[in-house]
Each structure stands twice: as structure tokens, then as C-alpha cells.
Design a protein around this motif. Structure first.
Motif, PDB file in Angstrom:
ATOM      1  N   SER A  27     -12.688 -20.412  15.215  1.00 46.07           N
ATOM      2  CA  SER A  27     -13.304 -21.434  16.060  1.00 46.07           C
ATOM      3  C   SER A  27     -14.282 -22.277  15.262  1.00 46.07           C
ATOM      4  O   SER A  27     -14.311 -23.513  15.385  1.00 46.07           O
ATOM      5  CB  SER A  27     -14.009 -20.768  17.242  1.00 46.07           C
ATOM      6  OG  SER A  27     -14.692 -21.718  18.031  1.00 46.07           O
ATOM      7  N   ASN A  28     -15.080 -21.631  14.415  1.00 44.89           N
ATOM      8  CA  ASN A  28     -16.014 -22.368  13.559  1.00 44.89           C
ATOM      9  C   ASN A  28     -15.267 -23.274  12.586  1.00 44.89           C
ATOM     10  O   ASN A  28     -15.669 -24.425  12.335  1.00 44.89           O
ATOM     11  CB  ASN A  28     -16.901 -21.399  12.777  1.00 44.89           C
ATOM     12  CG  ASN A  28     -18.177 -21.027  13.521  1.00 44.89           C
ATOM     13  OD1 ASN A  28     -18.397 -21.461  14.661  1.00 44.89           O
ATOM     14  ND2 ASN A  28     -19.027 -20.236  12.890  1.00 44.89           N
ATOM     15  N   ARG A  29     -14.182 -22.756  12.002  1.00 41.48           N
ATOM     16  CA  ARG A  29     -13.407 -23.557  11.053  1.00 41.48           C
ATOM     17  C   ARG A  29     -12.841 -24.804  11.737  1.00 41.48           C
ATOM     18  O   ARG A  29     -12.958 -25.922  11.219  1.00 41.48           O
ATOM     19  CB  ARG A  29     -12.274 -22.726  10.443  1.00 41.48           C
ATOM     20  CG  ARG A  29     -11.366 -23.511   9.497  1.00 41.48           C
ATOM     21  CD  ARG A  29     -10.317 -22.636   8.850  1.00 41.48           C
ATOM     22  NE  ARG A  29     -10.890 -21.749   7.864  1.00 41.48           N
ATOM     23  CZ  ARG A  29     -11.162 -22.098   6.603  1.00 41.48           C
ATOM     24  NH1 ARG A  29     -10.919 -23.343   6.183  1.00 41.48           N
ATOM     25  NH2 ARG A  29     -11.669 -21.226   5.762  1.00 41.48           N
ATOM     26  N   PHE A  30     -12.220 -24.622  12.900  1.00 43.65           N
ATOM     27  CA  PHE A  30     -11.621 -25.759  13.601  1.00 43.65           C
ATOM     28  C   PHE A  30     -12.693 -26.753  14.038  1.00 43.65           C
ATOM     29  O   PHE A  30     -12.481 -27.975  13.981  1.00 43.65           O
ATOM     30  CB  PHE A  30     -10.813 -25.275  14.801  1.00 43.65           C
ATOM     31  CG  PHE A  30      -9.683 -24.352  14.436  1.00 43.65           C
ATOM     32  CD1 PHE A  30      -9.001 -24.488  13.230  1.00 43.65           C
ATOM     33  CD2 PHE A  30      -9.306 -23.322  15.296  1.00 43.65           C
ATOM     34  CE1 PHE A  30      -7.967 -23.629  12.889  1.00 43.65           C
ATOM     35  CE2 PHE A  30      -8.270 -22.464  14.957  1.00 43.65           C
ATOM     36  CZ  PHE A  30      -7.606 -22.617  13.758  1.00 43.65           C
ATOM     37  N   PHE A  31     -13.855 -26.250  14.456  1.00 47.95           N
ATOM     38  CA  PHE A  31     -14.955 -27.120  14.854  1.00 47.95           C
ATOM     39  C   PHE A  31     -15.416 -27.965  13.667  1.00 47.95           C
ATOM     40  O   PHE A  31     -15.621 -29.184  13.797  1.00 47.95           O
ATOM     41  CB  PHE A  31     -16.120 -26.286  15.392  1.00 47.95           C
ATOM     42  CG  PHE A  31     -17.317 -27.100  15.803  1.00 47.95           C
ATOM     43  CD1 PHE A  31     -17.401 -27.651  17.077  1.00 47.95           C
ATOM     44  CD2 PHE A  31     -18.362 -27.326  14.916  1.00 47.95           C
ATOM     45  CE1 PHE A  31     -18.508 -28.416  17.456  1.00 47.95           C
ATOM     46  CE2 PHE A  31     -19.463 -28.092  15.277  1.00 47.95           C
ATOM     47  CZ  PHE A  31     -19.541 -28.629  16.559  1.00 47.95           C
ATOM     48  N   ALA A  35      -7.524 -18.699   5.341  1.00 49.82           N
ATOM     49  CA  ALA A  35      -8.242 -17.443   5.109  1.00 49.82           C
ATOM     50  C   ALA A  35      -9.631 -17.733   4.550  1.00 49.82           C
ATOM     51  O   ALA A  35      -9.926 -18.861   4.126  1.00 49.82           O
ATOM     52  CB  ALA A  35      -7.461 -16.562   4.138  1.00 49.82           C
ATOM     53  N   THR A  36     -10.452 -16.699   4.544  1.00 47.94           N
ATOM     54  CA  THR A  36     -11.860 -16.721   4.171  1.00 47.94           C
ATOM     55  C   THR A  36     -12.661 -17.472   5.235  1.00 47.94           C
ATOM     56  O   THR A  36     -12.087 -18.108   6.125  1.00 47.94           O
ATOM     57  CB  THR A  36     -12.138 -17.354   2.783  1.00 47.94           C
ATOM     58  OG1 THR A  36     -12.177 -18.777   2.877  1.00 47.94           O
ATOM     59  CG2 THR A  36     -11.135 -16.922   1.750  1.00 47.94           C
ATOM     60  N   TYR A  37     -13.974 -17.401   5.142  1.00 48.51           N
ATOM     61  CA  TYR A  37     -14.838 -18.196   6.023  1.00 48.51           C
ATOM     62  C   TYR A  37     -15.505 -19.319   5.238  1.00 48.51           C
ATOM     63  O   TYR A  37     -16.584 -19.776   5.556  1.00 48.51           O
ATOM     64  CB  TYR A  37     -15.885 -17.306   6.714  1.00 48.51           C
ATOM     65  CG  TYR A  37     -16.640 -16.363   5.791  1.00 48.51           C
ATOM     66  CD1 TYR A  37     -17.612 -16.833   4.903  1.00 48.51           C
ATOM     67  CD2 TYR A  37     -16.396 -15.001   5.822  1.00 48.51           C
ATOM     68  CE1 TYR A  37     -18.303 -15.972   4.087  1.00 48.51           C
ATOM     69  CE2 TYR A  37     -17.094 -14.119   5.014  1.00 48.51           C
ATOM     70  CZ  TYR A  37     -18.052 -14.615   4.144  1.00 48.51           C
ATOM     71  OH  TYR A  37     -18.742 -13.754   3.319  1.00 48.51           O
ATOM     72  N   LEU A  38     -14.803 -19.773   4.210  1.00 43.63           N
ATOM     73  CA  LEU A  38     -15.320 -20.809   3.322  1.00 43.63           C
ATOM     74  C   LEU A  38     -14.522 -22.096   3.502  1.00 43.63           C
ATOM     75  O   LEU A  38     -13.292 -22.071   3.491  1.00 43.63           O
ATOM     76  CB  LEU A  38     -15.231 -20.338   1.871  1.00 43.63           C
ATOM     77  CG  LEU A  38     -15.909 -18.979   1.620  1.00 43.63           C
ATOM     78  CD1 LEU A  38     -15.489 -18.403   0.277  1.00 43.63           C
ATOM     79  CD2 LEU A  38     -17.424 -19.116   1.710  1.00 43.63           C
ATOM     80  N   LEU A  39     -15.224 -23.195   3.675  1.00 43.34           N
ATOM     81  CA  LEU A  39     -14.576 -24.496   3.867  1.00 43.34           C
ATOM     82  C   LEU A  39     -14.655 -25.288   2.573  1.00 43.34           C
ATOM     83  O   LEU A  39     -15.741 -25.527   2.035  1.00 43.34           O
ATOM     84  CB  LEU A  39     -15.279 -25.261   5.000  1.00 43.34           C
ATOM     85  CG  LEU A  39     -14.599 -26.559   5.462  1.00 43.34           C
ATOM     86  CD1 LEU A  39     -13.248 -26.240   6.114  1.00 43.34           C
ATOM     87  CD2 LEU A  39     -15.501 -27.306   6.446  1.00 43.34           C
ATOM     88  N   TYR A  80     -15.180 -31.967  13.277  1.00 40.53           N
ATOM     89  CA  TYR A  80     -16.440 -32.709  13.143  1.00 40.53           C
ATOM     90  C   TYR A  80     -16.383 -33.628  11.925  1.00 40.53           C
ATOM     91  O   TYR A  80     -16.757 -34.810  12.001  1.00 40.53           O
ATOM     92  CB  TYR A  80     -17.618 -31.749  13.020  1.00 40.53           C
ATOM     93  CG  TYR A  80     -18.959 -32.448  12.950  1.00 40.53           C
ATOM     94  CD1 TYR A  80     -19.720 -32.643  14.094  1.00 40.53           C
ATOM     95  CD2 TYR A  80     -19.464 -32.932  11.740  1.00 40.53           C
ATOM     96  CE1 TYR A  80     -20.953 -33.300  14.042  1.00 40.53           C
ATOM     97  CE2 TYR A  80     -20.677 -33.585  11.675  1.00 40.53           C
ATOM     98  CZ  TYR A  80     -21.420 -33.763  12.826  1.00 40.53           C
ATOM     99  OH  TYR A  80     -22.642 -34.429  12.763  1.00 40.53           O
ATOM    100  N   ILE A  81     -15.920 -33.093  10.812  1.00 49.08           N
ATOM    101  CA  ILE A  81     -15.856 -33.894   9.586  1.00 49.08           C
ATOM    102  C   ILE A  81     -14.867 -35.043   9.749  1.00 49.08           C
ATOM    103  O   ILE A  81     -15.143 -36.179   9.358  1.00 49.08           O
ATOM    104  CB  ILE A  81     -15.496 -32.997   8.385  1.00 49.08           C
ATOM    105  CG1 ILE A  81     -16.682 -32.082   8.044  1.00 49.08           C
ATOM    106  CG2 ILE A  81     -15.098 -33.834   7.169  1.00 49.08           C
ATOM    107  CD1 ILE A  81     -16.390 -31.037   6.997  1.00 49.08           C
TER     108      ILE A  81
END
Length: 386
Positions: free
Chosen positions: A292-296, A315-319, A300-301
Motif C-alpha cells: 500500500s505504501n509503495r503504490f501510494f 520486492a523490498t520496501y525500497l523505492l 504521488y510521484i
């Protein structure tokens, strides 16, 4: 309230990530701002209440839980004898580089890549050889011809692979991994696979362990795995090295013991056992929240900072953020953003390859903190690009 929406104040807790000025927001190092699974905390409390913290052995349950977890979640049948305890993935990488290569030999890295790989190579007196991923229209691909050429050099003896890939968030397919294995085996190159991010994929998305991609991959590989990134317990120093090949396993076992990184602290086995036995529901909820954070962030960007582009990772929690259109090297850009807004991101230059055009943002935080970071990023980019 979602458990991951809770804001934890980490200032003043000797946090490496949060050792920053009061006005700064750190979204750089791969360390989550969430409390770990309650069952892990309970296991730690139980161990603390015992009150004796002497030298420890690795119990059979530690091996068993790794085996059960990997076959159930990743369809990889690990044998007990393949596993060696280690205090961390990075110590394992450094020890393995030192044991499986000799000074001045080449270690191949598929770049951009986790920056500590380079430290482990340089500090051991080996040469870094980059095989740079090709990037086009937001998608990364491996140049197999380039990899073959780098492996054909007789001085090249080891490839370090990041699976899933940090910093791009890419998941290698079984076919891709098998092809990498074929190229390396054909040229007598061993593969050291860092798979610490393997459980942090998008929901309903699986990864393939390198050693399971083919019988060839199995026999040329040293794989580093751990629950520490998944459950945010890196400070407890608990990891494993998985090596099916008996000869390779003996060499790495000797390396880890020679470097004295094969003995855990008194909590190391207990936290891994608790994580694998009882942490699955927590992890599934975490993966939903991170997705959810990734898609948000991606949305946003796209809608608010269109001059940059978020690479869509699995994968990962890194953008991984493409900033090429700004025309500023990422080390300079990261410094400007920090100076102007206090937002602390990782500069892509550290990861080599095309990282000079990218920034890396850590999304593993409450949504309110993520929104703050994205707003700061927007303000900084607007000022810089004006």
C-alpha cells in the motif's frame, strides 16, 4: 488503527537510522520504523527473564524452522546439513569473498547493487567488475552477453547476486537465474547470492531462491538468508548461510569460524525460531501495508512530481527513483534535498551502475511519515527544478 500506522519515536535510542538532526526525516538505510512481531518480543522477554546470558549453542529447532519456512513459503527443500549459523549476511559475504577468491582476482557485481558488496570486495583486496543492468522505459534487464564476457576473464572467480534485487526491487525469474547459473558454471565462477529481502515481496508474489533454479545453480552457490530484514530485528545479529555443495560448504564453514562470525549472541537463535514459528500472520499484514505504501508513493510521484519517476519494484520496501531529467548527480541531489527540507535519502551513486541518476527511498514507515517525506521531496524538487 492499523498496527503499522503507529509512530514509534526512535530518537535517542542509539538508532543508526535516526541519528540525525531534529528537523530531519531519515528515509535512507534499510531499517523499518515498525515494532517487530509480538511473538518475537515475547520470546525475547522470556529469554531475558531467565537472567543468565552465557555462551550459546545453535539448537536443532533453529535448523528445523529454516527448513520448514523455506519449503512452505519458497518451495525450496533445504537440508539441515546445508545450513551454517552466522552473525549476519554482511559478515558472511566478507568471509566468503575472502575464502573463495584470492587477492587481485575479480568479483563480478550486477549493478546498481547494494553498496556494502563493494566494501566486502575492496577491503579484501579483490577487484570489482561491474555488469551493469540495462535500463529502458522504467524496466531493468540483464545483459547476458556482457555477463558472459566478464565471466570469461580467467581472473573472475565469483559473482555476487542480490535476489531479490536491491535497490531496484526487481525479482529474478527462475529462467533468468538458471541462465546466470549456466554462464557462471561454464566459466568456473561461483555465485554468492544475498537473499535477505526474499520475504518482502508484494502480496501473492513469490521469489525463486537461486540455488533452486537448477541443479547447476545448486552446486555453484552460497546463499545468505535471514529473518532480520523481514522482521526488523537486524540488531540481534542472526543469519544463515545455505550451501548444498559439500566442498564449498566446508570452505565457507572454515571461513566463518576463522573469522569468528559463526557464534551467536544469547538471543540469536530464539528470535529466528520465534519469527519462523509465529511471525507469519504479522509478515502477511506487513506485506500488505508495504505494498500500500509503495503504490501510494508511486502514484504521488506520478501525479505531483512528474519530472522524476518511481521504478515499479516487486520486492523490498525500497523505492528506486529515476531523477535523470533533473540533470544532477544523485549524490549532489540527495545533499540538496537534505539541506532544503531535512529529507534524508540514499544517493544512487553508492550503488554504481546507473545509480548516478537515482535516489533510493525507504518506504517502511507509518503512512503519515511517508506522506511527510513525499511532501518534502516535492518541495525540494520544485525548488531545484525551478
Amino acid at each position: 488503527m492499523n498496527q503499522f500506522d503507529k509512530e514509534i519515536n526512535r530518537r535517542g535510542t542509539q538508532s543508526y537510522k535516526w541519528d540525525v538532526a531534529e528537523n530531519e526525516l531519515p528515509m535512507w538505510v534499510a531499517d523499518m520504523d515498525f515494532q517487530t512481531a509480538p511473538e518475537i518480543i515475547d520470546a525475547l522477554k522470556k529469554r531475558v527473564e531467565h537472567g543468565v546470558f552465557g555462551y550459546s549453542v545453535v539448537p536443532d529447532a533453529w535448523y528445523g524452522e529454516y527448513m520448514v519456512w523455506w519449503i512452505r513459503r519458497n518451495h525450496f527443500d533445504i537440508k539441515k546439513v546445508w545450513l551454517i549459523f552466522c552473525t549476519g549476511v554482511v559478515p558472511a559475504i566478507s568471509s566468503t569473498v575472502r575464502k573463495l577468491t584470492t587477492p587481485a582476482e575479480n568479483v563480478i557485481v550486477i549493478t546498481p547493487a547494494y553498496n556494502i558488496f563493494f566494501n566486502s570486495i575492496y577491503n579484501n583486496g579483490r577487484n570489482i567488475v561491474e555488469c551493469e543492468l540495462k535500463y529502458d522505459q522504467g524496466v531493468y534487464e540483464l545483459d547476458y552477453a556482457d555477463l558472459e564476457e566478464k565471466c570469461q576473464d580467467p581472473q573472475s572467480t565469483l559473482l555476487i547476486l542480490c535476489n531479490p534485487h536491491n535497490p531496484t526491487g526487481m525479482i529474478w525469474t527462475k529462467e533468468q537465474l538458471a541462465k546466470i547459473g549456466e554462464i557462471c558454471a561454464r566459466n568456473h565462477v561461483m555465485v554468492l547470492s544475498d537473499e535477505i529481502h526474499c520475504d518482502l515481496t508484494l502480496p501473492n508474489t513469490e521469489y525463486t531462491p537461486f540455488a533452486s533454479a537448477s541443479s547447476t545453480c545448486e552446486q555453484i552457490s552460497v546463499t545468505c538468508i535471514a529473518p532480520t530484514k523481514t522482521f526488523n530485528i537486524a540488531g540481534l545479529q542472526s543469519a544463515a548461510v545455505c550451501i548444498p555443495n559439500e566442498v564449498l560448504r566446508h570452505k565457507v564453514w572454515r571461513a566463518l569460524n576463522t573469522d569468528e562470525v559463526a557464534e551467536g549472541n544469547v538471543f540469536a537463535a530464539d528470535v529466528a525460531i520465534a519469527a519462523f514459528q509465529h511471525g507469519e500472520n504479522w509478515l502477511n499484514a506487513l506485506r500488505e501495508y508495504l505494498a500500500s505504501n509503495r503504490f501510494f508513493a508511486e502514484k504521488y510521484i506520478e501525479e505531483n512530481i512528474p519530472i522524476i519517476h518511481a521504478v515499479k519494484g516487486q520486492a523490498t520496501y525500497l523505492l528506486w527513483i529515476d531523477c535523470k531529467r533533473l540533470g544532477i548527480r544523485s549524490d549532489e541531489l540527495a545533499e540538496l534535498i537534505r539541506e532544503k527540507t531535512g529529507l534524508y535519502l540514499s544517493e544512487g551513486c553508492e550503488y554504481r551502475g546507473d545509480g548516478r541518476d537515482f535516489l533510493r527511498m525507504n518506504l517502511a514507515c507509518p503512512r503519515s511519515r511517508l506522506e511527510d517525506g513525499l511532501q518534502r521531496l516535492k518541495c525540494a524538487i520544485e525548488e531545484i527544478s525551478a
